[in-house]
Design a protein around this motif. Structure first.
Motif, mmCIF file in Angstrom:
data_model
loop_
_atom_site.group_PDB
_atom_site.id
_atom_site.type_symbol
_atom_site.label_atom_id
_atom_site.label_comp_id
_atom_site.label_asym_id
_atom_site.label_seq_id
_atom_site.Cartn_x
_atom_site.Cartn_y
_atom_site.Cartn_z
ATOM 1 N N HIS A 51 -18.780 2.879 56.084
ATOM 2 C CA HIS A 51 -18.901 2.950 54.814
ATOM 3 C C HIS A 51 -19.808 3.948 54.434
ATOM 4 O O HIS A 51 -19.633 4.489 53.207
ATOM 5 C CB HIS A 51 -19.360 1.484 54.345
ATOM 6 N N CYS A 55 -18.840 9.195 53.298
ATOM 7 C CA CYS A 55 -19.361 9.711 52.135
ATOM 8 C C CYS A 55 -20.243 10.879 52.310
ATOM 9 O O CYS A 55 -20.616 11.578 51.383
ATOM 10 C CB CYS A 55 -20.024 8.595 51.392
ATOM 11 N N ARG A 59 -21.439 17.088 51.902
ATOM 12 C CA ARG A 59 -22.672 17.134 50.994
ATOM 13 C C ARG A 59 -23.776 18.066 51.498
ATOM 14 O O ARG A 59 -24.012 18.333 52.561
ATOM 15 C CB ARG A 59 -23.170 15.540 50.636
ATOM 16 N N TYR A 70 -27.257 8.168 45.303
ATOM 17 C CA TYR A 70 -25.584 7.974 45.673
ATOM 18 C C TYR A 70 -25.367 6.590 46.392
ATOM 19 O O TYR A 70 -24.359 5.858 46.017
ATOM 20 C CB TYR A 70 -25.042 9.068 46.065
#
Length: 403
Positions: A51, A55, A59, A70
Motif C-alpha cells: 500500500h 505511492c 516523489r 500524504y
C-alpha cells in the motif's frame, strides 16, 4: 529534487525480528527506516509493500512533510500502530536521505545539539532484590547515571522485566504466546521493599526508575506512587493503561511520584489530554510507533508547553535504526528527559552498523551524515524471519489481564 526510484522491505531475525524499509533515489543516495512492530512485524511489512511503496515512486525525497501528510491523510483510516509504524519507516528513511545529501547528521538539520549527549538508563533485573541490586551496581560501574529496577515477585513464577540474561531482555517467543500469572497484591507489597533496599545499597546520586507495565488500576497506581515517594523515583512508568487518559487524574491526586507513559502511543492524540492537563511528567512515545521524527517533534513541541519531557521507549524490539533516530531527535529537542537503552545482541549490531556510542551514561548519535546507521543486506539475508509472540497475562483466578 531527489526523486525516489525504488523502495523495498527487508525482514531479518538476528536474534529477534526486525523490519527495515530502504528507499533509493536517482542521485544514488538511499535511506533506511525502522518498521518493526513486535509480534506483528509482517502486518507492517505488508502495509508497506502492498500500500505505501507504490505511492512513493517518483516523489521528491526532500518533501518529507508533504509525504508524511500524504500517507497520513491519504489513507483516510488514520493512526493505529501498523499505519503509524509504516509512516515512521518512510519518515526515518527520508530524513536519512536528506542528511546524506546535505552532508550533515540529522540532529543538525533539526536545529543542532541542545546538549552534549542523551542521558540513558539501563535495565537492572533479577530473580530477587539482591540480584537486581547486584545488576544495578554493574551499571553504575559502567558510568550509567540512571537505572531501572525490576525484580521477581515472591509467589509469582515469572515477572515482567526479569530474564535470565544479564543485560538483555527479550520477551517475544515463538510458537504461541506464553501465559503468565499476575497478583497485584503480591506485587504491591514487594516493590516498596525493592526501592528501600535499592536506595540503601545504591545511594542517592543515581536516578532510579520502575515499570509497572500497565498492570494497576488508577487508585492502585496512586497508592504505589505514594508508597514510593520516600525513594524519589525518576519516574513510575506505565502505571495504568492510558486508553482512558483521564484515569491519570486520580493518580495525580494521590502521589507526587513523577509519571511516564506512552510507549504504545501512535499519535499526539493519544497523549493530548495527558499533556495539556499535566497528568504526566514524561512522554514515552517512540520514533517508530508514533509516525517518525516528523510526528514525534510535534508531540515534543506540545509537551514542552506544559513542562513535560521526553523519555522515548528504547527496548530491543526497536532496531538500531530507531535508536539512531531517537538519539538524533533527543540530542536536538529542548525538552529531552532521558532515553531508554537496551543493548542489542552482537548479531544485531553486525547487521546494523552504526555511529552512535555510549560514554559516562550519555549516548551520542555520532556525526555521520544522515541517521548514522546502515544495514548489511547480505548479512541480514542469513537470518530468516521467525514468528514470535509477546506473552499474555492472567490473574491467578484465570482472568485475562494487561501484560
Amino acid at each position: 529534487m531527489a526523486r525516489i526510484t525504488s523502495a523495498r522491505v527487508i525482514v531479518t531475525c538476528p536474534g529477534r525480528n526486525f523490519v527495515t524499509l530502504k528507499i533509493e533515489t536517482d542521485e544514488g543516495v538511499y535511506g533506511i527506516g525502522d518498521a518493526t512492530l513486535n509480534g506483528r512485524e509482517l502486518a507492517v511489512a505488508s502495509y508497506l509493500e502492498d500500500h505505501v511503496i507504490p505511492c512513493l515512486i517518483g516523489r521528491d525525497a526532500h518533501r518529507i512533510e508533504d509525504i508524511w501528510q500524504y500517507l497520513y491523510k491519504g489513507a483516510y483510516w488514520r493512526r493505529g500502530p501498523v499505519t503509524m509504524s509504516a509512516i515512521a519507516a518512510v519518515d526515518m528513511a527520508l530524513w536519512d536521505i536528506k542528511g546524506k545529501l546535505a552532508g550533515l547528521p540529522v540532529y543538525q538539520l533539526l536545529g543542532g545539539a541542545a546538549r552534549e549527549g542523551c542521558m540513558v538508563y539501563g535495565h537492572a533485573n533479577g530473580s530477587d532484590i539482591a540480584e537486581t541490586i547486584e545488576r544495578a551496581h554493574e551499571y553504575l560501574e559502567q558510568g550509567y547515571k540512571a537505572v531501572r529496577l525490576q525484580s521477581g515477585v515472591p509467589g509469582l513464577a515469572a515477572t515482567y522485566g526479569v530474564s535470565g540474561e544479564r543485560f538483555y531482555y527479550e520477551p517475544a517467543k515463538g510458537s504461541l504466546p506464553d501465559e503468565t500469572l499476575w497478583s497485584t497484591s503480591k506485587y504491591m507489597r514487594h516493590v516498596p521493599e525493592l526501592f528501600a533496599r535499592g536506595r540503601d545499597a545504591l545511594g542517592w546520586d543515581i536516578h532510579l526508575l520502575h515499570d509497572v507495565h500497565h498492570r494497576l488500576t488508577p487508585i492502585e497506581a496512586g497508592r504505589l506512587g505514594k508508597d514510593l515517594e520516600p525513594y524519589r523515583l525518576f519516574w513510575l512508568e506505565d502505571a495504568t493503561p492510558a486508553e482512558n487518559q483521564a484515569g491519570f487524574r486520580l493518580i495525580r491526586q494521590h502521589t507526587t511520584t513523577p509519571l511516564a507513559v506512552g510507549e504504545i502511543f501512535s499519535s499526539v492524540w493519544d497523549a493530548k489530554q495527558l499533556i495539556e492537563e499535566q497528568l504526566i511528567d514524561y512522554i514515552r512515545a517512540t520514533v517508530v510507533h508514533a509516525g517518525g521524527i516528523t510526528h514525534l517533534r510535534r508531540i515534543a513541541a506540545l509537551a514542552d508547553l506544559y513542562q513535560v519531557r521526553t523519555g522515548c521507549h528504547g527496548a530491543t524490539d526497536l532496531s538500531p535504526v530507531s535508536m539512531a533516530a531517537a538519539l538524533n531527535f533527543g540530542l536536538s529537542v529542548p525538552n529531552f528527559g532521558i532515553q531508554e537503552y537496551m543493548r542489542h545482541t552482537a548479531e544485531t549490531d553486525e547487521v546494523f552498523p552504526h555511529a552512535y556510542s555510549l560514554s559516562n551514561g550519555l549516548m551520542h548519535p555520532g556525526d555521520k551524515p544522515g541517521l548514522g546507521v546502515d544495514i548489511d543486506e547480505a548479512l541480514a539475508a542469513k537470518y530468516e524471519y521467525k514468528r514470535a509472540y509477546l506473552p499474555v497475562n492472567r490473574l491467578e483466578d484465570g482472568t485475562m489481564w494487561s501484560w
